[in-house]
Design a protein around this motif. Structure first.
Motif, PDB file in Angstrom:
ATOM      1  N   GLN A   1      26.350 -52.727 -19.710  1.00 39.89           N
ATOM      2  CA  GLN A   1      27.018 -53.882 -20.278  1.00 39.89           C
ATOM      3  C   GLN A   1      26.605 -55.132 -19.498  1.00 39.89           C
ATOM      4  N   GLU A   2      27.257 -55.475 -18.437  1.00 40.15           N
ATOM      5  CA  GLU A   2      26.949 -56.743 -17.788  1.00 40.15           C
ATOM      6  C   GLU A   2      25.704 -56.602 -16.913  1.00 40.15           C
ATOM      7  N   LEU A   3      25.861 -56.507 -15.589  1.00 35.38           N
ATOM      8  CA  LEU A   3      24.716 -56.433 -14.694  1.00 35.38           C
ATOM      9  C   LEU A   3      24.091 -55.039 -14.666  1.00 35.38           C
ATOM     10  N   PHE A   4      24.817 -54.061 -15.138  1.00 35.43           N
ATOM     11  CA  PHE A   4      24.330 -52.689 -15.143  1.00 35.43           C
ATOM     12  C   PHE A   4      24.961 -51.946 -16.311  1.00 35.43           C
ATOM     13  N   LEU A  10      29.252 -44.712 -14.646  1.00 31.72           N
ATOM     14  CA  LEU A  10      30.348 -43.746 -14.650  1.00 31.72           C
ATOM     15  C   LEU A  10      29.830 -42.316 -14.635  1.00 31.72           C
ATOM     16  N   ALA A  11      28.801 -42.055 -15.410  1.00 29.66           N
ATOM     17  CA  ALA A  11      28.245 -40.696 -15.486  1.00 29.66           C
ATOM     18  C   ALA A  11      27.718 -40.224 -14.139  1.00 29.66           C
ATOM     19  N   VAL A  31      36.430 -50.216 -19.550  1.00 30.44           N
ATOM     20  CA  VAL A  31      35.979 -50.752 -18.265  1.00 30.44           C
ATOM     21  C   VAL A  31      35.775 -52.258 -18.351  1.00 30.44           C
ATOM     22  N   GLU A  32      36.294 -52.946 -17.364  1.00 31.63           N
ATOM     23  CA  GLU A  32      36.107 -54.397 -17.262  1.00 31.63           C
ATOM     24  C   GLU A  32      35.370 -54.681 -15.957  1.00 31.63           C
ATOM     25  N   VAL A  33      34.205 -55.254 -16.054  1.00 29.63           N
ATOM     26  CA  VAL A  33      33.410 -55.585 -14.872  1.00 29.63           C
ATOM     27  C   VAL A  33      33.825 -56.960 -14.387  1.00 29.63           C
ATOM     28  N   LYS A  34      34.180 -57.045 -13.110  1.00 28.27           N
ATOM     29  CA  LYS A  34      34.614 -58.315 -12.537  1.00 28.27           C
ATOM     30  C   LYS A  34      33.813 -58.624 -11.286  1.00 28.27           C
ATOM     31  N   VAL A  56      31.398 -51.695  -6.698  1.00 28.21           N
ATOM     32  CA  VAL A  56      30.018 -51.347  -7.040  1.00 28.21           C
ATOM     33  C   VAL A  56      29.070 -51.820  -5.944  1.00 28.21           C
ATOM     34  N   SER A  57      29.309 -53.015  -5.436  1.00 29.94           N
ATOM     35  CA  SER A  57      28.485 -53.526  -4.343  1.00 29.94           C
ATOM     36  C   SER A  57      29.295 -54.545  -3.558  1.00 29.94           C
TER      37      SER A  57
END
Length: 71
Positions: A1-4, A10-11, A31-34, A56-57
């Motif tokens: 979706q966004e950066l990845f 998730l998998a 999932v909401e990426v923030k 994530v990072s």
């Protein structure tokens, strides 16, 4: 979706290792990426949580408010 790719992330994540492809596909839209900036507060002590967060990072600092009588 966004950066990845959320589904791929998730998998591969150990938390979802026993999940099927179908289950991952059901979770992905939720999932909401923030992104956060230095100094942003993610969670406040003694406040209820309604979500699961996965870093994530980057790094986070955990600070606890001490009150008189805590120790």
């Amino acid at each position: 979706q966004e950066l990845f790719k959320v589904e791929l992330f998730l998998a591969k994540h150990p938390l979802f290792a026993s999940s099927t492809v179908e289950e991952i596909k059901k979770i992905t839209p939720l999932v909401e990426v923030k992104s956060y900036q230095v100094g942003d507060v993610l969670i406040e002590e003694n406040q209820p949580l309604a979500c699961l967060g996965i870093i994530v990072s980057g790094k986070i600092n955990i600070n606890r408010q001490y009150h008189k009588g805590d120790m």
